[in-house]
Scaffold this motif. Structure first.
Motif, mmCIF file in Angstrom:
data_model
loop_
_atom_site.group_PDB
_atom_site.id
_atom_site.type_symbol
_atom_site.label_atom_id
_atom_site.label_comp_id
_atom_site.label_asym_id
_atom_site.label_seq_id
_atom_site.Cartn_x
_atom_site.Cartn_y
_atom_site.Cartn_z
ATOM 1 N N ALA A 37 7.249 8.240 4.578
ATOM 2 C CA ALA A 37 6.551 9.523 4.686
ATOM 3 C C ALA A 37 6.005 9.996 3.342
ATOM 4 O O ALA A 37 5.481 11.115 3.245
ATOM 5 N N ASP A 38 6.087 9.160 2.299
ATOM 6 C CA ASP A 38 5.600 9.491 0.956
ATOM 7 C C ASP A 38 6.299 10.726 0.367
ATOM 8 O O ASP A 38 5.681 11.531 -0.332
ATOM 9 N N ILE A 39 7.587 10.873 0.686
ATOM 10 C CA ILE A 39 8.371 11.982 0.138
ATOM 11 C C ILE A 39 9.358 11.416 -0.867
ATOM 12 O O ILE A 39 10.281 10.686 -0.487
ATOM 13 N N PRO A 40 9.199 11.705 -2.146
ATOM 14 C CA PRO A 40 10.131 11.172 -3.144
ATOM 15 C C PRO A 40 11.497 11.831 -3.062
ATOM 16 O O PRO A 40 11.625 13.002 -2.703
ATOM 17 N N VAL A 41 12.498 11.059 -3.396
ATOM 18 C CA VAL A 41 13.891 11.495 -3.336
ATOM 19 C C VAL A 41 14.474 11.467 -4.746
ATOM 20 O O VAL A 41 14.277 10.503 -5.497
ATOM 21 N N ILE A 42 15.183 12.525 -5.107
ATOM 22 C CA ILE A 42 15.893 12.587 -6.383
ATOM 23 C C ILE A 42 17.375 12.800 -6.095
ATOM 24 O O ILE A 42 17.749 13.692 -5.324
ATOM 25 N N TRP A 90 22.698 4.605 2.722
ATOM 26 C CA TRP A 90 21.527 5.469 2.593
ATOM 27 C C TRP A 90 20.186 4.759 2.814
ATOM 28 O O TRP A 90 19.156 5.422 2.933
ATOM 29 N N ASP A 91 20.181 3.449 2.838
ATOM 30 C CA ASP A 91 18.913 2.716 2.813
ATOM 31 C C ASP A 91 17.975 3.087 3.962
ATOM 32 O O ASP A 91 16.771 3.274 3.752
ATOM 33 N N THR A 92 18.491 3.198 5.162
ATOM 34 C CA THR A 92 17.626 3.443 6.322
ATOM 35 C C THR A 92 16.919 4.792 6.225
ATOM 36 O O THR A 92 15.692 4.883 6.363
ATOM 37 N N VAL A 93 17.670 5.855 5.967
ATOM 38 C CA VAL A 93 17.048 7.178 5.942
ATOM 39 C C VAL A 93 16.146 7.351 4.715
ATOM 40 O O VAL A 93 15.098 8.007 4.796
ATOM 41 N N LEU A 94 16.509 6.730 3.591
ATOM 42 C CA LEU A 94 15.644 6.834 2.422
ATOM 43 C C LEU A 94 14.363 6.030 2.606
ATOM 44 O O LEU A 94 13.310 6.397 2.080
ATOM 45 N N ALA A 95 14.445 4.943 3.360
ATOM 46 C CA ALA A 95 13.231 4.194 3.694
ATOM 47 C C ALA A 95 12.299 5.051 4.554
ATOM 48 O O ALA A 95 11.067 4.977 4.422
ATOM 49 N N LEU A 122 0.820 -1.197 0.000
ATOM 50 C CA LEU A 122 0.000 0.000 0.000
ATOM 51 C C LEU A 122 0.861 1.257 0.000
ATOM 52 O O LEU A 122 0.618 2.198 -0.759
ATOM 53 N N LEU A 123 1.920 1.260 0.835
ATOM 54 C CA LEU A 123 2.805 2.417 0.885
ATOM 55 C C LEU A 123 3.498 2.660 -0.446
ATOM 56 O O LEU A 123 3.613 3.786 -0.912
ATOM 57 N N ALA A 124 3.957 1.573 -1.066
ATOM 58 C CA ALA A 124 4.622 1.701 -2.362
ATOM 59 C C ALA A 124 3.666 2.271 -3.397
ATOM 60 O O ALA A 124 4.032 3.101 -4.229
ATOM 61 N N SER A 125 2.417 1.840 -3.347
ATOM 62 C CA SER A 125 1.422 2.321 -4.298
ATOM 63 C C SER A 125 1.150 3.803 -4.099
ATOM 64 O O SER A 125 1.082 4.585 -5.044
ATOM 65 N N VAL A 126 1.027 4.202 -2.832
ATOM 66 C CA VAL A 126 0.789 5.616 -2.539
ATOM 67 C C VAL A 126 1.964 6.464 -3.018
ATOM 68 O O VAL A 126 1.802 7.507 -3.631
ATOM 69 N N PHE A 127 3.183 5.976 -2.743
ATOM 70 C CA PHE A 127 4.396 6.695 -3.151
ATOM 71 C C PHE A 127 4.451 6.853 -4.663
ATOM 72 O O PHE A 127 4.790 7.903 -5.188
ATOM 73 N N ALA A 128 4.043 5.806 -5.368
ATOM 74 C CA ALA A 128 4.207 5.801 -6.816
ATOM 75 C C ALA A 128 3.224 6.695 -7.526
ATOM 76 O O ALA A 128 3.567 7.348 -8.509
ATOM 77 N N VAL A 129 1.985 6.757 -7.058
ATOM 78 C CA VAL A 129 0.988 7.453 -7.876
ATOM 79 C C VAL A 129 0.217 8.551 -7.165
ATOM 80 O O VAL A 129 -0.373 9.404 -7.825
ATOM 81 N N SER A 134 13.725 1.466 -5.439
ATOM 82 C CA SER A 134 12.466 2.182 -5.235
ATOM 83 C C SER A 134 12.609 3.258 -4.163
ATOM 84 O O SER A 134 11.695 4.069 -3.956
ATOM 85 N N LEU A 135 13.757 3.297 -3.484
ATOM 86 C CA LEU A 135 13.983 4.294 -2.443
ATOM 87 C C LEU A 135 14.210 5.690 -3.019
ATOM 88 O O LEU A 135 14.163 6.667 -2.283
ATOM 89 N N TYR A 136 14.495 5.781 -4.320
ATOM 90 C CA TYR A 136 14.612 7.091 -4.942
ATOM 91 C C TYR A 136 13.855 7.100 -6.268
ATOM 92 O O TYR A 136 13.687 6.067 -6.910
ATOM 93 N N LEU A 137 13.377 8.288 -6.642
ATOM 94 C CA LEU A 137 12.551 8.417 -7.838
ATOM 95 C C LEU A 137 13.386 8.352 -9.110
ATOM 96 O O LEU A 137 13.079 7.632 -10.048
#
Length: 318
Positions: A102-107, A92-97, A5-12, A119-122
């Motif tokens: 928090a549904d905040i994309p990372v670039i 970086w994995d822990t903080v990017l997770a 569910l979280l991945a889906s929310v993050f993605a779209v 999937s941890l970064y956009l």
């Protein structure tokens, strides 16, 4: 199920349909170790202002722990996106997770990371740093032709993706030239002062530099420091020792105009522009951009009117 569910929310659904002007973006910048890095910060501010984006910059002073702290601060503030220029590739994995939770994309800007979960970064907006090194190596191989050539290498920050990749690319570029050998290689940490210091040690260890054919520096700032060391050793940089580096900052064009540097491979400081564009497209459509957005790299030599290029670049914050 929660992860799905979280991945889906993050993605779209993480951005809704807010306009770019409604965005607040946090940028964890490495620091200001080089002229190029200062220009990246300056150009990023300009690109954010063009789009009406609130842009918060945290200077990590070249420490990963400071970057992680800044990212957690941005998460707590509830920013709409986080840009990171990672000082090193791992850890970086822990903080990017936490950002993903928090549904905040990372670039990622300028540098990549090593992770089993992309999937941890956009997306990552970078040059092809292997290609940059290869262009430098191929230029040297073509320039020295069949002449025996001992090379000194000033590496970037240990563990950083540009240092790893620019070394790899340069070695690929000279692989077919058995007459070219890297005889000494050490980090100069991407700084001018360290580049000078390490070059002084190299020259003392190599007969005062009299048998050295070329210097390859992973960035221009180290090259500029090394040029000073070469001059202080009584040699002529650009003639006695060829100088090739990466970044294309204004000062290297001054050195080329003076005949003290020979070639540089450009790394554009405008990583944020393509990142903001990708972010807007993602916000508007919900469609993720390509995982890698590549910027252009270009070789400049003394034949490319270096003072003209210097004038074009000097106002960009280098």
């Amino acid at each position: 199920m929660k992860r799905i569910l979280l991945a889906s929310v993050f993605a779209v659904a993480g951005f809704g349909t807010a306009s770019a002007a409604d965005l607040t973006v946090g940028f964890s910048q490495i620091g200001s170790e080089s002229g190029w890095r200062a220009a990246e910060t300056s150009v990023s501010k300009i690109e954010a202002e063009k789009r009406g984006i609130a842009f918060k910059i945290a200077d990590a002073q070249q420490k990963q722990e400071n970057q992680i702290k800044a990212i957690r601060g941005f998460i707590a503030q509830g920013v709409d996106a986080i840009f990171i220029a990672p000082v090193v590739a791992t850890g970086w994995d822990t903080v990017l997770a936490e950002a993903k939770e928090a549904d905040i994309p990372v670039i990622l800007l300028d540098r990549t990371i090593e992770t089993a979960d992309d999937s941890l970064y956009l997306t990552a907006v970078t040059s092809d740093t292997v290609h940059e090194g290869k262009v430098a190596g191929e230029w040297l191989a073509k320039t020295v032709a069949d002449k025996d050539c001992k090379v000194l290498e000033l590496q970037g920050t240990v563990g950083s993706s540009p240092a790893i990749n620019r070394k790899k690319g340069f070695e690929e570029g000279i692989a077919s030239a058995s007459n070219i050998k890297i005889v000494r290689s050490q980090t100069g940490d991407f700084t001018r002062s360290k580049g000078k210091e390490v070059m002084e040690g190299f020259l003392k260890a190599e007969n005062g530099g009299k048998d050295i054919c070329a210097l390859y520096a992973h960035n221009d700032d180290m090259a500029v420091g090394a040029i000073q060391a070469i001059k202080e050793a009584g040699l002529k940089p650009g003639k006695d020792i060829l100088v090739v580096s990466v970044d294309a900052v204004p000062d290297i064009f001054k050195a080329m105009a003076d005949g003290e540097a020979n070639a540089t491979v450009e790394l554009t400081p405008n990583m944020a522009g393509p990142a903001f564009d990708a972010l807007k497209e993602f916000k508007d459509s919900g469609k993720a951009p390509p995982k890698w957005i590549q910027t252009e790299s270009k070789l400049f030599t003394q034949a490319d009117d270096p003072m003209k290029v210097y004038e074009e670049k000097k106002g960009l914050g280098y």
